[in-house]
Design an enzyme around this catalytic site. Structure first.
Site, PDB file in Angstrom:
ATOM      1  N   SER A  16       0.814  -1.227   0.000  1.00  0.00           N
ATOM      2  CA  SER A  16       0.000   0.000   0.000  1.00  0.00           C
ATOM      3  C   SER A  16       0.840   1.266   0.000  1.00  0.00           C
ATOM      4  CB  SER A  16      -0.956   0.017   1.201  1.00  0.00           C
ATOM      5  OG  SER A  16      -0.238   0.269   2.383  1.00  0.00           O
ATOM      6  N   VAL A  67       0.279 -10.888   7.172  1.00  0.00           N
ATOM      7  CA  VAL A  67       1.133 -11.999   6.721  1.00  0.00           C
ATOM      8  C   VAL A  67       1.651 -12.858   7.876  1.00  0.00           C
ATOM      9  CG1 VAL A  67       1.851 -10.860   4.573  1.00  0.00           C
ATOM     10  CG2 VAL A  67       3.264 -10.600   6.650  1.00  0.00           C
ATOM     11  N   ASN A  93       7.526  -8.455   0.803  1.00  0.00           N
ATOM     12  CA  ASN A  93       8.009  -7.120   1.146  1.00  0.00           C
ATOM     13  C   ASN A  93       7.480  -6.621   2.497  1.00  0.00           C
ATOM     14  OD1 ASN A  93       8.810  -4.139   0.451  1.00  0.00           O
ATOM     15  ND2 ASN A  93       6.616  -4.080   0.893  1.00  0.00           N
ATOM     16  N   SER A 145      17.361  -6.885   4.336  1.00  0.00           N
ATOM     17  CA  SER A 145      17.863  -5.531   4.632  1.00  0.00           C
ATOM     18  C   SER A 145      19.361  -5.617   4.862  1.00  0.00           C
ATOM     19  CB  SER A 145      17.180  -4.985   5.890  1.00  0.00           C
ATOM     20  OG  SER A 145      17.813  -3.790   6.316  1.00  0.00           O
ATOM     21  N   TYR A 158      15.114  -6.520  14.672  1.00  0.00           N
ATOM     22  CA  TYR A 158      14.911  -6.326  13.226  1.00  0.00           C
ATOM     23  C   TYR A 158      16.040  -7.003  12.450  1.00  0.00           C
ATOM     24  CZ  TYR A 158      14.335  -3.756   8.803  1.00  0.00           C
ATOM     25  OH  TYR A 158      14.162  -3.418   7.479  1.00  0.00           O
ATOM     26  N   LYS A 162      15.786 -10.129   9.682  1.00  0.00           N
ATOM     27  CA  LYS A 162      16.234 -10.036   8.286  1.00  0.00           C
ATOM     28  C   LYS A 162      17.344 -11.048   8.002  1.00  0.00           C
ATOM     29  CE  LYS A 162      13.383  -6.831   6.923  1.00  0.00           C
ATOM     30  NZ  LYS A 162      12.332  -7.137   5.935  1.00  0.00           N
TER      31      LYS A 162
END
Ligand code: NAP
Length: 253
Positions: A16, A67, A93, A145, A158, A162
């Site tokens: 979005s 998700v 994504n 990332s 985070y 990743k």
């Protein structure tokens, strides 16, 4: 002018806004019809992206799912296949970042980031694999990332999520390769989106990122779309299990 169809359909999660929106529009430019996913609270924005894709002459199907929910992901893939009939490429994504140091990071915050970024990628792939395997074709592009390789303070969870996406993709590539399916990762650098601004709130920090980038600028969401289109296409048919930094030269390997 309408972009001619290339006969392919792609699914992009978290489409979005930000990088996901740019990827969906970039794929439409290349002739893909696009199934675009986000959480239902983004329905107005997702409809806007669908309109932008249709304005390019391509088909767009908005589908909602968190998700990190297996049930929602399975329902989303069933709906996507019912409407689009097939999916050739998927771009995982959707992602979140909650900046917090390790010593005050709450268990639920660790879980939330790992659930969306790492488990979400796994769930979408697991739901799509029967379709890809039956057709002996699939292009998987997972958005990791550079933070998963080096990382920055307050992003340990985070970074872990990743790094998990990269490890998952390397093994996935080996499992699905015999079925004509490729799986690759993209590692964006500092990209100017709502999430990217987390790294850019202090001017000196933003200036330092620019100084540490070979191309001497921050990335824009559109900078990520081209490399994703390459991994989604047959130009990369003999490339799998790879991780590509799309960071303007912050990481030089
Ligand atoms: P963004 O602007 O925050 O957009 C992320 C999108 O994903 C939002 O639309 C968000 O919806 C959606 N989303 C979040 N959780 C979801 C879920 N559980 N299910 C479905 N959709 C969900 O982020 P971005 O900067 O475009 O980042 C896109 C991807 O690139 C992420 O995986 C991110 O980790 C990665 N990345 C970004 C950068 C950067 O500098 N921007 C750098 C490296 C990697 P809501 O708005 O409703 O939350």
């Amino acid at each position: 002018m309408a972009n001619p169809s290339n006969g392919r359909v792609a699914l992009v999660t978290g489409a979005s806004r930000g990088i996901g929106r740019a990827i969906a529009l970039g794929l439409a430019e290349e002739g893909y019809d696009v199934v675009i996913n986000d959480i239902e609270r983004q329905s107005v924005q997702l409809d806007g992206v669908a309109g932008e894709i249709r304005a390019k002459g391509r088909k767009a199907w908005p589908v909602f799912a968190d998700v990190s929910s297996k049930a929602e992901v399975e329902a989303m893939v069933a709906k996507a296949l019912a409407e689009a009939v097939k999916i050739d490429a998927v771009v995982n994504n959707a992602g979140i970042l909650i900046a917090k140091p390790v010593d005050t990071l709450e268990e639920r915050e660790w879980d939330a980031v790992l659930d969306v970024n790492a488990k979400g990628t796994f769930l979408v792939i697991q739901a799509l694999l029967p379709h890809f395997k039956a057709r002996k074709y699939g292009r998987i592009v997972n958005i990791a990332s550079i933070g998963g390789k080096h990382g920055a303070p307050e992003q340990a969870h985070y970074s872990a999520s990743k790094a998990a996406v990269m490890g998952f993709t390397r093994v996935l590539a080996q499992e699905v390769g015999p079925f004509g399916i490729t799986a690759n990762c993209i590692c964006p650098g500092i990209i100017v989106t709502d999430m990217g601004r987390t790294n850019l709130e202090v001017k000196e920090i933003a200036d330092r990122w620019i100084a540490n980038t070979a191309l001497a600028r921050l990335g824009q969401p559109e900078d990520v779309a081209g490399p994703v289109c390459f991994f989604a296409s047959d130009a990369s048919a003999f490339v799998t299990g790879q991780t590509l930094n799309v960071c303007g030269g912050i990481v030089l390997t």
